[in-house]
Design an enzyme around this catalytic site. Structure first.
Site, PDB file in Angstrom:
ATOM      1  N   GLU A 176     -19.720 -46.758   5.007  1.00  0.00           N
ATOM      2  CA  GLU A 176     -20.447 -45.992   6.033  1.00  0.00           C
ATOM      3  C   GLU A 176     -20.958 -46.914   7.133  1.00  0.00           C
ATOM      4  O   GLU A 176     -21.162 -48.108   6.933  1.00  0.00           O
ATOM      5  CB  GLU A 176     -21.609 -45.212   5.421  1.00  0.00           C
ATOM      6  CG  GLU A 176     -22.386 -45.931   4.327  1.00  0.00           C
ATOM      7  CD  GLU A 176     -23.112 -47.183   4.767  1.00  0.00           C
ATOM      8  OE1 GLU A 176     -23.667 -47.174   5.889  1.00  0.00           O
ATOM      9  OE2 GLU A 176     -23.131 -48.158   4.014  1.00  0.00           O
ATOM     10  N   GLU A 321     -21.005 -50.526   4.745  1.00  0.00           N
ATOM     11  CA  GLU A 321     -19.617 -50.575   5.218  1.00  0.00           C
ATOM     12  C   GLU A 321     -18.605 -50.455   4.085  1.00  0.00           C
ATOM     13  O   GLU A 321     -17.404 -50.432   4.326  1.00  0.00           O
ATOM     14  CB  GLU A 321     -19.315 -51.879   5.969  1.00  0.00           C
ATOM     15  CG  GLU A 321     -20.190 -52.177   7.154  1.00  0.00           C
ATOM     16  CD  GLU A 321     -19.853 -53.523   7.797  1.00  0.00           C
ATOM     17  OE1 GLU A 321     -18.877 -54.185   7.365  1.00  0.00           O
ATOM     18  OE2 GLU A 321     -20.559 -53.911   8.747  1.00  0.00           O
TER      19      GLU A 321
END
Length: 356
Positions: A176, A321
């Site tokens: 994300e 991430e």
């Protein structure tokens, strides 16, 4: 647009016989039983989930979902929202941590842009344009998303799971990017687990002590407001009230992978909050999840406990991430190689343990 079927239908359960066959193989390899610790158990888990005696992780898919958050209006982040769009470009150009890690482990990386305040350059390599709106709304004053937006985000996550299935993916990692998303994740976790934001809120992008306290106070006010709106403990209502587009898409991807019998390696705090939403919606999703690492965000431990999860690594990471999950992939591959390639006692002519 309707909910994806993976969101409304429980996934099938893995077949027990493959776990049993893998456990039997571990019992005859040239080592004392249990001497490789969790490398043994995770290999057995992967074999059972993949439906094979010899698991493998040659095909790994990383999907990073990106979106901005209206709650940033409350001053809960150390970074401006422009960073979300800038990082999407950084992912595409290979400069982000997860980009480097994906290349190292040979994983396919895609970025799904669900909506940012700042413009994202068109036609970036590996970036899928799935914009819903220029970020969510400020959940301290209203629901973060409409029902239609939640459904759209879930479907974008499910579509990522379908792409992974089409490529023969053996392991899915969701990542994300979204300035403000630790605030959303904390609000979701507090609402689902009935916890105090003062104990779960953390620094996120690097807030100081005063900043973390302010973040917690914003969440406390929002929880009180939405409790008055009868959001209750329903996973969908909580996701609509507090979630980001990327958190909803992650929940959709996790459910979608479980429905397609793809194991999911859960990253840190944000992805774990999405997993908590997905498992609250469909408890049968839980067996399909492995947990990569323990984040330095204080709320992560509480979410892990709620999911009955023990992560593989504890490195003090809190980047997001999907980076922590990517770091764990070589460890999982080593576990598979040991399971698959070690000789048995009989093959090697080594005496087994004597019964006393």
């Amino acid at each position: 647009m309707s909910f994806p079927s993976s969101w409304t239908t429980p996934p099938r359960q893995p077949e027990a016989r493959f776990f049993e066959l893998a456990a039997q193989r571990q019992s005859v390899l040239t080592k004392p039983a249990g001497s490789l610790g969790r490398l043994e158990t995770v290999a057995v888990q992967l074999a059972g989930l993949q439906g094979t005696e010899k698991p493998g992780l040659d095909q790994v898919q990383i999907s990073v979902f990106a979106g901005d958050h209206g709650i940033c209006e409350e001053g809960i982040s150390a970074y401006p929202q422009a960073v979300t769009a800038q990082m999407i470009a950084n992912f595409a150009h290979g400069g982000a941590a997860v980009s480097v890690l994906a290349k190292y482990i040979g994983a396919e990386l895609e970025v799904v842009n669900l909506g940012t305040v700042s413009d994202v350059a068109p036609d970036l390599p590996g970036v899928i344009d799935a914009r819903i709106a220029p970020g969510t709304r400020n959940f301290s004053t209203t629901d973060a998303m409409t029902t239609e937006q939640v459904v759209a985000a879930l479907n974008h996550g499910d579509a990522a799971a379908q792409r992974a299935a089409d490529k023969g993916c053996k392991l899915f990692i969701g990542g994300e990017m979204g300035i403000g998303n630790t605030t959303s994740a904390t609000a979701i976790a507090c609402a689902l687990m009935n916890r105090n934001p003062m104990t779960l809120a953390g620094p996120g992008t690097g807030m100081d002590v005063a900043g973390v306290r302010h973040k917690a106070e914003v969440i406390i006010g929002a929880l009180q407001r939405h409790d008055n709106d009868d959001a209750g403990q329903d996973a969908m209502a909580i996701l609509k009230a507090f979630g980001g587009f990327e958190i909803a898409a992650l929940a959709g991807a996790i459910a979608g992978c479980a429905a397609r019998s793809i194991p999911v390696l859960i990253d840190g705090y944000i992805v774990s909050a999405a997993a908590l939403i997905a498992v609250s919606q469909q408890p049968d999703i839980r067996p399909w999840l492995l947990f990569a690492h323990r984040s330095a965000e204080p709320g992560h431990q509480a979410v892990l406990e709620a999911l009955n999860a023990e992560p593989l690594l504890d490195l003090g990471m809190r980047l997001g991430e999907g980076s922590g999950a990517a770091v764990a992939v070589p460890l999982l591959r080593m576990a598979c190689n040991l399971h698959n390639d070690m000789a048995s006692f009989a093959d090697a002519g080594v005496s087994e343990k004597e019964d006393k």
